[in-house]
Design a protein around this motif. Structure first.
Motif, PDB file in Angstrom:
ATOM      1  N   PRO A  65       0.804  -1.231   0.000  1.00 15.09           N
ATOM      2  CA  PRO A  65       0.000   0.000   0.000  1.00 15.09           C
ATOM      3  C   PRO A  65       0.836   1.281   0.000  1.00 15.09           C
ATOM      4  O   PRO A  65       0.311   2.350  -0.311  1.00 15.09           O
ATOM      5  CB  PRO A  65      -0.840  -0.117   1.270  1.00 15.09           C
ATOM      6  CG  PRO A  65      -0.195  -1.143   2.106  1.00 15.09           C
ATOM      7  CD  PRO A  65       0.601  -2.028   1.193  1.00 15.09           C
ATOM      8  N   GLU A  66       2.110   1.181   0.309  1.00 11.75           N
ATOM      9  CA  GLU A  66       2.966   2.365   0.261  1.00 11.75           C
ATOM     10  C   GLU A  66       3.401   2.689  -1.169  1.00 11.75           C
ATOM     11  O   GLU A  66       3.780   3.822  -1.456  1.00 11.75           O
ATOM     12  CB  GLU A  66       4.191   2.165   1.151  1.00 11.75           C
ATOM     13  CG  GLU A  66       3.832   2.105   2.627  1.00 11.75           C
ATOM     14  CD  GLU A  66       5.042   1.905   3.515  1.00 11.75           C
ATOM     15  OE1 GLU A  66       6.182   2.119   3.051  1.00 11.75           O
ATOM     16  OE2 GLU A  66       4.831   1.523   4.674  1.00 11.75           O
ATOM     17  N   ARG A  67       3.325   1.702  -2.047  1.00 12.93           N
ATOM     18  CA  ARG A  67       3.751   1.887  -3.439  1.00 12.93           C
ATOM     19  C   ARG A  67       2.614   1.780  -4.431  1.00 12.93           C
ATOM     20  O   ARG A  67       2.734   2.243  -5.573  1.00 12.93           O
ATOM     21  CB  ARG A  67       4.806   0.848  -3.800  1.00 12.93           C
ATOM     22  CG  ARG A  67       6.083   0.988  -3.010  1.00 12.93           C
ATOM     23  CD  ARG A  67       7.144   0.025  -3.473  1.00 12.93           C
ATOM     24  NE  ARG A  67       7.433   0.270  -4.891  1.00 12.93           N
ATOM     25  CZ  ARG A  67       7.795  -0.679  -5.744  1.00 12.93           C
ATOM     26  NH1 ARG A  67       7.922  -1.919  -5.347  1.00 12.93           N
ATOM     27  NH2 ARG A  67       8.045  -0.387  -6.993  1.00 12.93           N
ATOM     28  N   HIS A  68       1.534   1.131  -4.035  1.00 12.56           N
ATOM     29  CA  HIS A  68       0.431   0.852  -4.958  1.00 12.56           C
ATOM     30  C   HIS A  68      -0.879   1.421  -4.420  1.00 12.56           C
ATOM     31  O   HIS A  68      -1.082   1.500  -3.213  1.00 12.56           O
ATOM     32  CB  HIS A  68       0.297  -0.667  -5.170  1.00 12.56           C
ATOM     33  CG  HIS A  68       1.555  -1.289  -5.657  1.00 12.56           C
ATOM     34  ND1 HIS A  68       2.398  -2.017  -4.841  1.00 12.56           N
ATOM     35  CD2 HIS A  68       2.146  -1.279  -6.875  1.00 12.56           C
ATOM     36  CE1 HIS A  68       3.431  -2.436  -5.536  1.00 12.56           C
ATOM     37  NE2 HIS A  68       3.304  -1.998  -6.780  1.00 12.56           N
ATOM     38  N   GLU A  69      -1.755   1.754  -5.345  1.00 12.63           N
ATOM     39  CA  GLU A  69      -3.043   2.354  -4.980  1.00 12.63           C
ATOM     40  C   GLU A  69      -4.115   1.305  -4.685  1.00 12.63           C
ATOM     41  O   GLU A  69      -5.026   1.541  -3.900  1.00 12.63           O
ATOM     42  CB  GLU A  69      -3.539   3.257  -6.111  1.00 12.63           C
ATOM     43  CG  GLU A  69      -2.597   4.398  -6.449  1.00 12.63           C
ATOM     44  CD  GLU A  69      -2.537   5.442  -5.359  1.00 12.63           C
ATOM     45  OE1 GLU A  69      -3.477   5.555  -4.554  1.00 12.63           O
ATOM     46  OE2 GLU A  69      -1.523   6.163  -5.312  1.00 12.63           O
ATOM     47  N   TRP A  70      -4.035   0.161  -5.350  1.00  6.69           N
ATOM     48  CA  TRP A  70      -5.046  -0.886  -5.232  1.00  6.69           C
ATOM     49  C   TRP A  70      -4.391  -2.236  -5.468  1.00  6.69           C
ATOM     50  O   TRP A  70      -3.237  -2.314  -5.870  1.00  6.69           O
ATOM     51  CB  TRP A  70      -6.197  -0.662  -6.211  1.00  6.69           C
ATOM     52  CG  TRP A  70      -5.728  -0.228  -7.567  1.00  6.69           C
ATOM     53  CD1 TRP A  70      -5.161  -1.009  -8.528  1.00  6.69           C
ATOM     54  CD2 TRP A  70      -5.742   1.093  -8.083  1.00  6.69           C
ATOM     55  NE1 TRP A  70      -4.815  -0.248  -9.620  1.00  6.69           N
ATOM     56  CE2 TRP A  70      -5.176   1.051  -9.379  1.00  6.69           C
ATOM     57  CE3 TRP A  70      -6.189   2.317  -7.608  1.00  6.69           C
ATOM     58  CZ2 TRP A  70      -5.048   2.180 -10.176  1.00  6.69           C
ATOM     59  CZ3 TRP A  70      -6.049   3.440  -8.405  1.00  6.69           C
ATOM     60  CH2 TRP A  70      -5.494   3.358  -9.676  1.00  6.69           C
ATOM     61  N   VAL A  71      -5.167  -3.274  -5.238  1.00  2.00           N
ATOM     62  CA  VAL A  71      -4.680  -4.633  -5.436  1.00  2.00           C
ATOM     63  C   VAL A  71      -5.685  -5.376  -6.325  1.00  2.00           C
ATOM     64  O   VAL A  71      -6.884  -5.099  -6.272  1.00  2.00           O
ATOM     65  CB  VAL A  71      -4.459  -5.356  -4.081  1.00  2.00           C
ATOM     66  CG1 VAL A  71      -5.753  -5.528  -3.314  1.00  2.00           C
ATOM     67  CG2 VAL A  71      -3.761  -6.673  -4.267  1.00  2.00           C
ATOM     68  N   ARG A  72      -5.163  -6.273  -7.142  1.00  5.96           N
ATOM     69  CA  ARG A  72      -6.026  -7.107  -7.990  1.00  5.96           C
ATOM     70  C   ARG A  72      -6.092  -8.487  -7.362  1.00  5.96           C
ATOM     71  O   ARG A  72      -5.073  -9.147  -7.153  1.00  5.96           O
ATOM     72  CB  ARG A  72      -5.463  -7.202  -9.401  1.00  5.96           C
ATOM     73  CG  ARG A  72      -6.337  -7.998 -10.317  1.00  5.96           C
ATOM     74  CD  ARG A  72      -5.807  -7.943 -11.734  1.00  5.96           C
ATOM     75  NE  ARG A  72      -6.681  -8.704 -12.588  1.00  5.96           N
ATOM     76  CZ  ARG A  72      -6.266  -9.590 -13.462  1.00  5.96           C
ATOM     77  NH1 ARG A  72      -4.981  -9.807 -13.618  1.00  5.96           N
ATOM     78  NH2 ARG A  72      -7.124 -10.250 -14.191  1.00  5.96           N
ATOM     79  N   GLY A  73      -7.297  -8.932  -7.061  1.00  4.39           N
ATOM     80  CA  GLY A  73      -7.490 -10.237  -6.447  1.00  4.39           C
ATOM     81  C   GLY A  73      -7.393 -11.365  -7.456  1.00  4.39           C
ATOM     82  O   GLY A  73      -7.379 -11.150  -8.671  1.00  4.39           O
ATOM     83  N   ALA A  74      -7.342 -12.590  -6.950  1.00  7.06           N
ATOM     84  CA  ALA A  74      -7.269 -13.781  -7.798  1.00  7.06           C
ATOM     85  C   ALA A  74      -8.488 -13.889  -8.709  1.00  7.06           C
ATOM     86  O   ALA A  74      -8.421 -14.499  -9.780  1.00  7.06           O
ATOM     87  CB  ALA A  74      -7.143 -15.031  -6.926  1.00  7.06           C
ATOM     88  N   ASP A  75      -9.591 -13.279  -8.291  1.00  8.57           N
ATOM     89  CA  ASP A  75     -10.815 -13.305  -9.093  1.00  8.57           C
ATOM     90  C   ASP A  75     -10.833 -12.231 -10.183  1.00  8.57           C
ATOM     91  O   ASP A  75     -11.800 -12.086 -10.917  1.00  8.57           O
ATOM     92  CB  ASP A  75     -12.040 -13.156  -8.194  1.00  8.57           C
ATOM     93  CG  ASP A  75     -12.056 -11.853  -7.407  1.00  8.57           C
ATOM     94  OD1 ASP A  75     -11.088 -11.058  -7.519  1.00  8.57           O
ATOM     95  OD2 ASP A  75     -13.035 -11.625  -6.667  1.00  8.57           O
ATOM     96  N   GLY A  76      -9.743 -11.442 -10.267  1.00  8.40           N
ATOM     97  CA  GLY A  76      -9.644 -10.395 -11.291  1.00  8.40           C
ATOM     98  C   GLY A  76     -10.272  -9.080 -10.894  1.00  8.40           C
ATOM     99  O   GLY A  76     -10.243  -8.120 -11.658  1.00  8.40           O
ATOM    100  N   ARG A  77     -10.806  -9.003  -9.694  1.00  7.43           N
ATOM    101  CA  ARG A  77     -11.429  -7.757  -9.223  1.00  7.43           C
ATOM    102  C   ARG A  77     -10.397  -6.927  -8.468  1.00  7.43           C
ATOM    103  O   ARG A  77      -9.549  -7.444  -7.773  1.00  7.43           O
ATOM    104  CB  ARG A  77     -12.611  -8.065  -8.309  1.00  7.43           C
ATOM    105  CG  ARG A  77     -13.746  -8.752  -9.026  1.00  7.43           C
ATOM    106  CD  ARG A  77     -14.913  -9.011  -8.078  1.00  7.43           C
ATOM    107  NE  ARG A  77     -15.966  -9.735  -8.724  1.00  7.43           N
ATOM    108  CZ  ARG A  77     -16.959  -9.177  -9.429  1.00  7.43           C
ATOM    109  NH1 ARG A  77     -17.012  -7.863  -9.542  1.00  7.43           N
ATOM    110  NH2 ARG A  77     -17.879  -9.907  -9.986  1.00  7.43           N
ATOM    111  N   TYR A  78     -10.524  -5.621  -8.645  1.00  8.74           N
ATOM    112  CA  TYR A  78      -9.641  -4.695  -7.966  1.00  8.74           C
ATOM    113  C   TYR A  78     -10.304  -4.190  -6.697  1.00  8.74           C
ATOM    114  O   TYR A  78     -11.529  -4.065  -6.630  1.00  8.74           O
ATOM    115  CB  TYR A  78      -9.317  -3.503  -8.880  1.00  8.74           C
ATOM    116  CG  TYR A  78      -8.434  -3.854 -10.038  1.00  8.74           C
ATOM    117  CD1 TYR A  78      -7.060  -3.695  -9.960  1.00  8.74           C
ATOM    118  CD2 TYR A  78      -8.959  -4.389 -11.211  1.00  8.74           C
ATOM    119  CE1 TYR A  78      -6.226  -4.032 -11.028  1.00  8.74           C
ATOM    120  CE2 TYR A  78      -8.151  -4.728 -12.282  1.00  8.74           C
ATOM    121  CZ  TYR A  78      -6.781  -4.545 -12.173  1.00  8.74           C
ATOM    122  OH  TYR A  78      -5.973  -4.875 -13.230  1.00  8.74           O
TER     123      TYR A  78
END
Length: 82
Positions: A65-78
């Motif tokens: 979270p210090e470098r990225h705004e969001w995460v993409r889950g294994a299901d393809g959802r952000y």
């Protein structure tokens, strides 16, 4: 707030393009538009380049979270970092 209203506000505030795209993507994710193609289509529909939106979407995704705004889950959802 509607995405078009947010875009207009960002432009009036002289927000740069990368920050505009990040803010619009976050707004999409938080409103339930959380799959890559839907996000890109929605944000590019506001007049931003489709490839550029996709680039920012991918570049800003990650587990730190210090470098990225969001995460993409294994299901393809952000999702936005908590």
């Amino acid at each position: 707030m509607r995405l078009a209203t947010l875009r207009d506000y960002l432009i009036r505030s002289k927000c740069n393009k990368p920050d505009q795209v990040v803010a619009l993507i976050k707004a999409c994710i938080e409103s339930g538009i959380d799959k890559g193609p839907e996000i890109v289509s929605t944000v590019s529909g506001l007049g931003l380049d489709k490839r550029y939106v996709g680039l920012i979407l991918n570049k800003s995704a990650g587990r730190n979270p210090e470098r990225h705004e969001w995460v993409r889950g294994a299901d393809g959802r952000y999702r936005v970092h908590d």
